[in-house]
Design an enzyme around this catalytic site. Structure first.
Site, PDB file in Angstrom:
ATOM      1  N   LYS A 183      27.085  56.194  40.756  1.00  0.00           N
ATOM      2  CA  LYS A 183      26.267  56.169  41.983  1.00  0.00           C
ATOM      3  C   LYS A 183      27.227  55.932  43.150  1.00  0.00           C
ATOM      4  CE  LYS A 183      24.392  54.010  44.942  1.00  0.00           C
ATOM      5  NZ  LYS A 183      24.589  54.166  46.435  1.00  0.00           N
ATOM      6  N   GLU A 258      34.669  44.040  42.285  1.00  0.00           N
ATOM      7  CA  GLU A 258      35.740  43.846  43.254  1.00  0.00           C
ATOM      8  C   GLU A 258      35.068  43.834  44.614  1.00  0.00           C
ATOM      9  OE1 GLU A 258      38.088  44.561  46.101  1.00  0.00           O
ATOM     10  OE2 GLU A 258      38.492  46.485  45.144  1.00  0.00           O
ATOM     11  N   CYS A 292      39.762  46.822  51.371  1.00  0.00           N
ATOM     12  CA  CYS A 292      39.434  45.482  50.880  1.00  0.00           C
ATOM     13  C   CYS A 292      40.643  44.550  50.890  1.00  0.00           C
ATOM     14  CB  CYS A 292      38.825  45.563  49.484  1.00  0.00           C
ATOM     15  SG  CYS A 292      39.642  46.748  48.433  1.00  0.00           S
ATOM     16  N   GLU A 390      34.737  38.965  56.999  1.00  0.00           N
ATOM     17  CA  GLU A 390      35.349  40.276  56.797  1.00  0.00           C
ATOM     18  C   GLU A 390      34.781  41.275  57.805  1.00  0.00           C
ATOM     19  OE1 GLU A 390      36.629  43.062  53.115  1.00  0.00           O
ATOM     20  OE2 GLU A 390      34.525  42.494  53.112  1.00  0.00           O
TER      21      GLU A 390
END
Length: 500
Positions: A183, A258, A292, A390
């Site tokens: 997906k 992750e 990331c 973030e």
């Protein structure tokens, strides 16, 4: 600015289930925008639970009855090497489509396409060379380990470097003999549909690879909750990770996640400053800051701080922002207007939290598209939102420190723990700091180079489990211990005393 539109774009993006491209059962679709014009360029099928059910049923059939899990490792390896060859042969086309869909600069998208091929090559080699443990007690016992594929793996991937990150999950999942339902992120579904043709041409049997497009709340949610999907590998935001964790709990699924990061890059006065500057500028502004492992907090020793900030700001102001398809471009367009708004809101927050030394808005001359000028805030205190949260864009916070202890405290002072970068020529300090920093991965005097054999993962809010090398093989297989006694089996003799 001319707007580059690739030749031969699909008329619509469909699911790929059991070897066929199909629409959603209920006909639902969603708009896909390109990030330079922010106009809808294609409709994609929006998968719902019914579409996920079909895809999982196909994957389960291919696992239970098909040849894929039963092939010899060398046979699967050959197919995966063909996948790598095909990806390499079409790297320019892949990069062009990825750049159009994501806004990533073309040179960086090309590197990601080549890395996708390398991921397949790596796991194709690893499964042939793989060995499993045997434990012996001489003359008494032999115990050995069987590795078995687990079943249908649900792979949920992000929009920042979609094709490469899909390869990173697809390669080990398929190498170990599982079947998959992918997906991909709804913002960037274009390159994912290319896997179908690549796998078909390489000789992957129907049903082994299935693709369902759609929103996380619909298609992703249905995949996580499906009882016939024992594994979920997810890359994305920490908040989404928490929701997936909760939804997978009733089924006790295997999870590999992750998640986000707010990684520190720590620059000591004794570092090679030119190298540190190159690395810390690239480390947050490459991939449009949408990475990331970005070193989005730069911590600098006070004796070099003013000089470093001035040089850093100068570099940031000179970064080439523009058309993602131009090879000279260093920062392209952010992926989507929603994400652009989020990043811009952090730029405004930062103006009240730090000293703006570069950027701070739209670059001049780029009036449309999701363009953000590389933005640098200095003197940012650790309680600032731009230090703690973030941002996932071309925005960096620079903070001074005085002592090694303070540097470590600042480095560890967020909920995240994905990566850390340390710049110093003091050997003892480098290794001791690396040991003490709360990060799944540390780079000493280097920038995010990946050895595919090493574990990739984070601590704290940055993830759960590890991928890469044998850790990926571990995640995608069950390890069954088989015990054999070589002499008399000495068991305590229950029930042998008469009349007790």
């Amino acid at each position: 600015m001319t707007h580059h539109i690739p030749e031969g774009l699909p008329e619509r993006i469909r699911h790929f289930i059991d070897g066929e491209f199909v629409d959603s059962i209920d006909g639902e679709t969603f708009d896909v925008l390109d990030p330079v014009s922010n106009e809808t360029y294609v409709q994609a099928a929006a998968g719902q639970q019914a579409d996920i059910d079909l895809a999982v049923a196909a994957a389960k059939r291919a696992f239970d009855e098909g040849p894929w899990p039963r092939l010899l490792p060398r046979q699967r390896s050959r197919v995966l090497h063909r996948v790598a060859d095909l990806v390499e042969a079409s790297d320019a086309r892949l990069a062009e489509l990825e750049t159009f869909d994501t806004g990533l600069p073309i040179t960086q998208a090309l590197g990601q396409a080549q890395r996708a091929a390398e991921n397949f090559r790596f796991f194709a080699d690893l499964i042939v060379a793989q060995r499993d443990d045997t434990y012996k007690v001489p003359g008494r016992q032999v115990n050995y380990v069987n590795r078995k594929p687990i079943g249908v793996a649900g792979l949920i991937t992000p929009w920042n470097t979609p094709f490469m990150l899909e390869s990173w999950k697809l390669a080990p999942a398929l190498a170990t003999g599982n079947t998959v339902v992918l997906k991909p992120a709804e913002f960037t579904p274009l390159s994912a549909s290319l896997w179908a043709e690549i796998f078909r041409e390489a000789g992957v049997p129907d049903g082994v690879f299935n693709l369902v497009n759609g929103l996380g709340e619909e298609a992703g949610d249905a995949l996580v909750k499906h009882p016939d999907v024992p594994l979920i590998s997810f890359t994305g935001e920490s908040r989404t990770g928490q929701i997936i964790f909760g939804n997978a709990a009733p089924f006790l699924k295997g999870l590999s996640m992750e998640l986000g990061g707010k990684s520190p890059a720590v620059v000591f006065a004794d570092a090679d400053l030119d190298s540190a500057l190159d690395a810390t500028v690239f480390g947050v502004f490459s991939l449009n800051g949408e990475r990331c492992t970005a070193g989005s907090r730069v911590l600098v020793e006070r004796s070099i701080y003013d000089d470093f900030v001035a040089r850093y700001a100068e570099r940031a102001k000179n970064i080439v922002v523009g058309d993602p398809h131009d090879p000279k471009t260093e920062v392209g367009a952010l992926v989507h207007p929603e994400h652009y708004e989020k990043v811009m809101s952090y730029v405004e927050i930062g103006k009240g939290e730090g000293r703006l030394v570069a950027g701070g808005g739209r670059p001049e001359g780029l009036d449309q598209g999701n363009y953000v000028a590389p933005t640098v805030f200095a003197d940012v205190s650790p309680d600032a939102r731009i230090f703690q949260e973030e941002i996932f864009g071309p925005v960096v916070a620079i903070t001074p420190f005085d002592t090694d202890e303070e540097a470590l405290a600042l480095a560890n002072d967020t909920r995240y723990g994905l990566a850390a970068y340390i710049w110093t020529n003091n050997l003892k300090r480098a290794h001791n700091f690396a040991q003490s920093v709360e990060a799944g991965m540390v780079w000493l005097n280097s920038n995010n180079v990946r050895d595919l054999r090493t574990p990739f993962g984070g601590v704290k809010a940055s993830g759960l489990g590890h991928e890469g090398g044998y850790r990926s093989i571990d995640f995608y297989t069950d390890q069954q211990a088989v015990h054999i006694t070589l002499n008399e089996a000495h068991s305590p003799r229950f029930g042998t005393s008469p009349g007790a």
